[in-house]
Design an enzyme around this catalytic site. Structure first.
Site, mmCIF file in Angstrom:
data_model
loop_
_atom_site.group_PDB
_atom_site.id
_atom_site.type_symbol
_atom_site.label_atom_id
_atom_site.label_comp_id
_atom_site.label_asym_id
_atom_site.label_seq_id
_atom_site.Cartn_x
_atom_site.Cartn_y
_atom_site.Cartn_z
ATOM 1 N N GLU A 68 -48.235 -15.558 92.108
ATOM 2 C CA GLU A 68 -47.467 -15.834 90.903
ATOM 3 C C GLU A 68 -47.310 -14.579 90.049
ATOM 4 O OE1 GLU A 68 -50.057 -17.512 91.938
ATOM 5 O OE2 GLU A 68 -49.449 -19.605 92.253
ATOM 6 N N ARG A 272 -57.490 -14.976 103.030
ATOM 7 C CA ARG A 272 -56.971 -15.219 101.687
ATOM 8 C C ARG A 272 -58.024 -14.891 100.633
ATOM 9 N NH1 ARG A 272 -52.376 -15.658 98.598
ATOM 10 N NH2 ARG A 272 -52.603 -17.223 96.957
ATOM 11 N N PRO A 339 -44.100 -17.225 103.305
ATOM 12 C CA PRO A 339 -43.709 -16.426 104.469
ATOM 13 C C PRO A 339 -42.717 -15.319 104.149
ATOM 14 C CG PRO A 339 -42.365 -18.390 104.409
ATOM 15 C CD PRO A 339 -43.300 -18.459 103.199
ATOM 16 N N LEU A 340 -42.240 -15.243 102.910
ATOM 17 C CA LEU A 340 -41.167 -14.313 102.591
ATOM 18 C C LEU A 340 -41.638 -12.865 102.595
ATOM 19 C CD1 LEU A 340 -39.416 -16.370 99.784
ATOM 20 C CD2 LEU A 340 -38.766 -16.177 102.194
ATOM 21 N N GLU A 341 -42.869 -12.625 102.183
ATOM 22 C CA GLU A 341 -43.390 -11.263 102.183
ATOM 23 C C GLU A 341 -43.449 -10.697 103.599
ATOM 24 O OE1 GLU A 341 -46.427 -9.489 99.133
ATOM 25 O OE2 GLU A 341 -47.554 -10.337 100.809
#
Length: 442
Positions: A68, A272, A339-341
Site C-alpha cells: 500500500e 513475505r 502479480p503486477l510487480e
C-alpha cells in the site's frame, strides 16, 4: 439489522475500546517481542506524536503495509509538489523502512494509532489533518467515526473489497452504511470493488484501476545486480516470491525435482515475512540443500541451491535475476499477492488458484497469456520445467505480461482527478499562507 442497532453497536465498540485502552500495553509489548513493533517508537501507537505539526495544510495518508505504501507514492509526490504537508502512517516495521528509503524526511512518518478513542483523539488533536486518505481496505470504525465527528473529509483510494470482507459486511448492512456514509469518496480498483462499496452504502464511488500499476518500477542497485548476475552466470533460475508458510517447502520440493534435469538450477525464495528466514534456512539445510542468505551477504557459488531473499526493499533485485516467478499466498493460505510487480519486471507469472484479493489483475494477465494458475506443487514443477525448457513460450508470456501492465496504467491520473475537489482548496490555502513550512522528520 436496524439503523438504531447499528448505532448502538458502534457506541459499544467505542466504549469497549476506551475500557481496553489502559490494559492494551501488554499486547504492544508482545508485538515488540515478536519484532512486529518498533520498541523505540511504540508510543506512536497510542497517538503520541514524534514531531511537531508543520504549518499549513496537511493530509493524513494511511497505508497499511509495504504494498500500500508503494502504491500511494505517486499521490504523495503530487501533494508535496503542490505545497501540501503529509503525515504518513503505516502499520508495520517493514513499511516504515520503505517510507524512510523512498520519501526520507520530506514527509513525517508515524505508526498508525490503535483504533481506540484515546489514541485516535490524541493523534487527531495534534495533527489536525485537513484531509484523510486511506489506501485499499483499511476500515477502522473508531478512526472513521472520529474523523467524521470532526468533519474531516475521508477518501478511500485504490479501494479493494475482498470476498470475505464483502460477505462479512453484507451480513451487517446497517453497520456498514453507518461507517461508509462517512467516506466523502471511494476510488475503487475495479468495477467489482466499486459495486461492492456502493452496495454497502458508500457514495460517491468511482473506479480508477490499480495504483500499483503506475508505481515506478521497483528500484535496484545496479552494481549489486551486475555482481549477482556474474555470480549466477549461465545457470537456470526461477523464483518463488511473497511466499507464506508452507509455500517455501513446496518451492524446495520443486527445486529438488527439477535439479535432476537441471543440475545447475538456482532457486530464489523470497518469503513475505523475512523474520522467518533463519528457520527456513535451517529446514533447507536439513534437506541437504546449500543456502545463501541475502541479509548476511553470503556469496553465491556454483554449489548454491537456494538464494533466500530476506531483505527489505530488494524485490526489484530478486525479480531481475530470473524470468520465472511464482507469486505466493496462493497455494497455501488464500487471497494471493500482487502479480503486477513481477509482470512489469519481465517475468512469466505463476500462481496458485487462491487469488481472490487480486482477481482483476490475474484475470487480465491470464486472458492475455501473461500468467498461469497451477493447483499444487507437482503442477508448479511442471510449469517451471516448461518455462525453463521452452524459450519462445517463456518469451511470449513475458511479453503478454508486460503488455497487460501497460494497458492497465493510468490509475494515478484518474485518482488525482477524483481527489481534485479535495486537494484544490488545500493548494489555494498553501499559496495564501506563503507555502508550507516543509516536512518534518520524525
Amino acid at each position: 439489522m436496524s439503523e438504531r442497532w447499528a448505532r448502538a453497536m458502534l457506541t459499544a465498540y467505542r466504549w469497549a475500546g476506551a475500557a481496553l485502552y489502559p490494559v492494551i500495553g501488554g499486547y504492544i509489548v508482545w508485538r515488540v517481542s515478536k519484532g512486529k513493533e518498533d520498541r523505540a517508537r511504540r508510543h506512536e501507537r497510542y497517538g503520541y506524536a514524534a514531531a511537531p505539526r508543520p504549518p499549513g495544510p496537511l493530509i493524513w495518508m494511511h497505508a497499511a503495509s509495504v504494498g500500500e505504501t508503494m502504491a500511494v507514492l505517486g499521490l504523495i509526490e503530487h501533494f508535496l509538489s503542490s505545497g501540501i504537508n503529509v503525515v504518513l502512517t503505516t502499520g508495520t516495521v517493514t513499511s516504515a523502512r520503505v517510507a524512510a528509503e523512498r520519501l526520507g524526511d520530506r514527509v513525517t512518518h508515524q505508526y498508525v494509532p490503535l483504533d481506540l478513542k484515546p489514541a485516535i483523539s490524541r493523534f487527531l488533536n495534534h495533527w489536525k489533518p485537513d484531509l484523510a486518505i486511506i489506501a485499499e481496505s483499511e476500515i477502522w470504525p473508531m478512526t472513521i467515526l472520529e474523523l467524521g465527528a470532526r468533519r474531516v473529509p475521508q477518501v478511500l483510494v485504490n479501494g479493494r473489497m475482498s470476498d470475505r470482507s464483502f460477505e462479512r459486511w453484507s451480513k451487517r448492512p446497517s453497520l456498514a452504511e453507518a461507517l461508509f456514509e462517512n467516506l466523502a469518496h471511494v476510488v475503487a480498483q475495479s468495477e467489482v470493488d466499486g459495486e461492492r462499496f456502493r452496495r454497502l452504502g458508500a457514495r460517491p464511488v468511482t473506479v480508477s484501476g490499480n495504483l500499483k500499476v503506475d508505481t515506478l518500477r521497483p528500484p535496484v542497485d545496479e552494481q549489486v545486480l551486475a555482481a549477482m548476475r556474474r555470480a549466477i552466470g549461465g545457470r537456470k533460475t526461477w523464483a518463488a516470491v511473497s511466499t507464506h508458510a508452507g509455500e517455501e517447502e513446496i518451492a524446495a520440493d520443486v527445486h529438488c525435482m527439477l535439479r535432476r534435469r537441471y543440475p545447475d538450477l538456482l532457486t530464489i525464495i523470497v518469503p513475505r515475512h523475512p523474520e522467518r528466514a533463519a528457520d527456513l534456512k535451517a529446514a533447507f539445510e536439513a534437506r541437504g540443500l546449500k543456502v545463501a542468505l541475502r541479509s548476511n551477504a553470503e556469496a553465491l557459488t556454483p554449489e548454491t541451491d537456494i538464494l533466500l531473499g530476506d531483505t527489505i526493499g530488494e524485490m526489484g533485485l530478486y525479480l531481475r535475476l530470473t524470468e520465472i516467478a511464482f507469486v505466493g499466498r496462493s497455494l497455501v493460505g488464500e487471497g494471493g499477492q500482487n502479480p503486477l510487480e513481477p509482470a512489469m519486471l519481465d517475468t512469466a507469472v505463476l500462481s496458485g488458484p487462491n487469488v481472490q484479493n487480486f482477481r482483476d489483475a490475474y484475470r487480465r494477465l491470464i486472458e492475455r497469456g501473461g500468467a498461469k494458475l497451477i493447483r499444487d506443487g507437482q503442477m508448479l514443477a511442471g510449469a517451471v520445467n516448461l518455462l525453463l525448457r521452452e524459450d519462445k513460450f517463456r518469451s511470449r508470456m513475458i511479453a503478454a505480461g508486460r503488455a497487460t501492465v501497460e494497458d492497465m496504467s493510468g490509475a494515478l491520473p484518474r485518482t488525482l482527478a477524483a481527489l481534485e475537489p479535495f486537494i484544490h482548496p488545500l493548494i489555494v490555502k498553501s499559496r495564501l499562507e506563503g507555502g508550507n513550512g516543509g516536512p518534518r522528520k520524525a
